[in-house]
Design a protein around this motif. Structure first.
Motif, short mmCIF file in Angstrom:
data_model
loop_
_atom_site.label_atom_id
_atom_site.label_comp_id
_atom_site.label_asym_id
_atom_site.label_seq_id
_atom_site.Cartn_x
_atom_site.Cartn_y
_atom_site.Cartn_z
N GLY A 87 27.82 2.32 -29.84
CA GLY A 87 28.50 1.21 -30.50
C GLY A 87 29.53 1.73 -31.48
O GLY A 87 29.69 2.95 -31.63
N HIS A 88 30.25 0.83 -32.13
CA HIS A 88 31.17 1.26 -33.19
C HIS A 88 31.06 0.31 -34.37
O HIS A 88 30.81 -0.89 -34.20
N TYR A 89 31.24 0.87 -35.57
CA TYR A 89 31.10 0.04 -36.78
C TYR A 89 32.44 -0.25 -37.43
O TYR A 89 32.51 -0.92 -38.46
N SER A 120 31.95 -10.42 -33.44
CA SER A 120 31.74 -10.25 -32.01
C SER A 120 32.05 -8.82 -31.57
O SER A 120 31.36 -8.26 -30.72
N ASP A 121 33.09 -8.22 -32.14
CA ASP A 121 33.55 -6.87 -31.76
C ASP A 121 33.44 -5.95 -32.97
O ASP A 121 34.38 -5.79 -33.69
N MET A 122 32.27 -5.29 -33.21
CA MET A 122 31.08 -5.52 -32.45
C MET A 122 29.85 -5.39 -33.32
O MET A 122 28.79 -4.99 -32.87
N LYS A 123 30.01 -5.73 -34.60
CA LYS A 123 28.85 -5.61 -35.50
C LYS A 123 27.70 -6.49 -35.01
O LYS A 123 26.54 -6.11 -35.10
N ASP A 153 35.60 5.00 -35.17
CA ASP A 153 37.02 5.14 -34.83
C ASP A 153 37.42 4.43 -33.54
O ASP A 153 38.49 4.71 -32.99
N GLU A 154 36.59 3.51 -33.04
CA GLU A 154 36.87 2.95 -31.72
C GLU A 154 38.17 2.16 -31.70
O GLU A 154 38.94 2.25 -30.76
N GLU A 155 38.39 1.39 -32.75
CA GLU A 155 39.57 0.52 -32.74
C GLU A 155 40.88 1.30 -32.93
O GLU A 155 41.96 0.73 -32.80
N ILE A 156 40.78 2.57 -33.24
CA ILE A 156 42.00 3.39 -33.29
C ILE A 156 42.01 4.37 -32.12
O ILE A 156 42.72 5.38 -32.13
N CYS A 180 26.94 -1.41 -25.92
CA CYS A 180 26.79 -2.79 -26.37
C CYS A 180 28.13 -3.46 -26.66
O CYS A 180 28.16 -4.62 -27.08
N ASP A 181 29.22 -2.76 -26.47
CA ASP A 181 30.55 -3.26 -26.84
C ASP A 181 31.12 -4.11 -25.71
O ASP A 181 32.17 -3.80 -25.15
N THR A 182 30.43 -5.18 -25.38
CA THR A 182 30.84 -5.99 -24.23
C THR A 182 30.24 -7.39 -24.36
O THR A 182 29.64 -7.71 -25.39
ZN LIG Z 1 34.72 -3.07 -29.65
#
Ligand SMILES: [Zn+2]
Length: 460
Positions: A87-89, A120-123, A153-156, A180-182
């Motif tokens: 996941g990403h925070y 939703s994306d994605m906490k 760093d997912e969103e970058i 879980c990012d879906t």
């Molecule tokens: Zn995401």
């Protein structure tokens, strides 16, 4: 595992969970903005605290070249499968702020939705997975081994992830990844994404004179770089929508009849697609349905073209240079580096000799397709069916989730995409939201997923 007790425990904590989720949503962990560096650290601390409190072992905030990864594990089920939860925070920036109906980092609940950036994306998704495991651990009922890799760093574009995985290959070893990012198709219509397209992004530039010229004095005596760019782009497809880069389809994995039949189970119509796009008619590679075109076939898109005079009125210029940005959406088993060579070969074969050209690569990410028949995928299917009362349909996603291909390449494991966002959650936009009833169903689905994995015999 004691399924009923675990689910009863989870249901009894509804209000506490909502207020805990709100805590996480109050932290503006925006990776791309340097002024939020402290918030990134706060968010990592918050997660690590959650993970330690629920009983995970070896919880650690591990540095990377950018934002840290939060790691934790629970490896007390010897002989059972090990699932790496991804996941990403971090979250997207919240602007445009004036389009939010309430401040993006002050969570608000309305009509059973929680509104906040990152809900939703994605906490929300990672929270649901953690709470499912928390309930299972509290009932002494976690049947499998778990590891967590929560990046910041997912969103970058996950710039630090590849190095992190390479440096921690041993630590991250697992049988399967739970990404879980879906999300699912609709609140009462579960779906599972089992394929993602890769993305290879390029830019090419054509130069003819070494400075802008008068189109009267010089027009007709040398090549015009804009014409060259247009000709090159025009030649990239044939009249049937097929991409003309040499060898482009050689590695494309074909669809068999069974898969095509499964894809037709999706609740989809071409009329919906027309409404979604506003286009007067659909167009694409001959011989394939719309969902096949976007999910199972590669595409080439020109994302921008530039050159010459763009201002108001007339200017008689023969420009020095022109260019285009081009992205390829790749499907298994196309290799991004191979696609880059094919684009270069196309330009070598087709650019006229009276110009210079240059090709630059922005990014190369592979696609992925997961087995629909693996016991892990079947566990996810069963979990969704149990909780939503309806078998999920399988879908192939046209967009790219680079981390799935990256993990496949570096750790050689498939990802199961299981999350509970909805298509109209407004991720990356204003008024992002998460349906709370769907999220709580998601927690139960994660518990059923764990339970179903309990029965899997590890292969080797
Ligand atoms: Zn995401």
């Amino acid at each position: 595992m004691n399924l009923d007790a675990t689910i009863a425990r989870l249901r009894s904590k509804h209000d506490r969970y909502v207020s805990e989720l709100a805590e996480a949503l109050r932290i503006p962990s925006i990776a791309t903005l340097p002024e939020h560096a402290q918030d990134m650290q706060r968010m990592a601390d918050w997660l690590a605290r959650q993970m330690a409190t629920m009983g995970l072992d070896n919880v650690a905030i591990m540095p990377t070249s950018r934002n840290p990864v939060v790691y934790g594990d629970w490896l007390r089920a010897p002989g059972k499968p090990t699932v790496l939860v991804y996941g990403h925070y971090d979250v997207q920036p919240a602007d445009p702020l004036d389009e939010w109906h309430s401040p993006p980092f002050e969570p608000r609940i309305e009509d059973e939705y929680i509104y906040a950036r990152g809900a939703s994306d994605m906490k929300g998704q990672i929270f649901a997975q953690l709470k499912a495991v928390e309930a299972a651990l509290a009932e002494d009922a976690c049947p499998i081994n778990l590891k967590y890799l929560i990046e910041g760093d997912e969103e970058i574009g996950s710039p630090s992830l590849e190095d992190f995985i390479l440096a921690n290959r041993e630590l991250l070893q697992c049988d399967v990844v739970l990404n879980c990012d879906t999300g699912i198709h609709a609140p009462h219509r579960p779906s599972i994404t089992y394929a993602l397209r890769g993305l290879a992004y390029f830019e090419f530039e054509v130069t003819v004179p070494d400075h802008d010229l008068h189109s009267g004095s010089f027009g007709g005596s040398i090549r015009n770089p804009i014409h060259v760019v247009c000709d090159l782009i025009a030649g990239m497809h044939d009249g049937n929508g097929r991409i003309m880069l040499p060898g482009f389809y050689d590695a494309v994995r074909p669809l068999d009849d069974e898969e095509r039949a499964q894809l037709r189970e999706a609740p989809y119509s071409d009329a919906d697609w027309l409404a979604l796009t506003g286009a007067p008619a659909l167009y694409g590679e001959a011989g394939f349905t719309t969902l096949e075109r976007v999910g199972a076939r590669p595409s080439l898109s020109v994302n921008g073209v530039w050159g010459g005079f763009q201002g108001e009125g007339a200017k008689t210029v023969l420009p020095a240079r022109a260019g285009a940005k081009i992205s390829l959406r790749l499907v298994p088993d196309q290799k991004p580096a191979e696609a880059a060579r094919q684009l270069r070969a196309y330009l070598e074969q087709n650019a006229p000799p009276e110009c210079h050209w240059e090709l630059r690569t922005h990014s190369l990410g592979p696609g992925a397709v997961m087995s629909r028949k693996s016991p892990y995928m079947q566990a996810a299917v069963k979990a969704l069916e149990t909780v939503f009362g309806r078998k999920p349909f399988f879908r192939r996603e046209g967009a790219s989730v680079p981390v799935v291909g990256m993990i496949k390449e570096l750790l050689d494991v498939d990802s199961i995409m299981l999350g509970f966002a909805l298509p109209d959650d407004g991720i990356h936009g204003p008024n992002e939201r998460q349906s709370l009833p769907v999220l709580f169903k998601g927690m139960e689905a994660y518990i059923h997923f764990l339970a179903a994995l309990d029965t899997i015999e590890r292969a080797g």
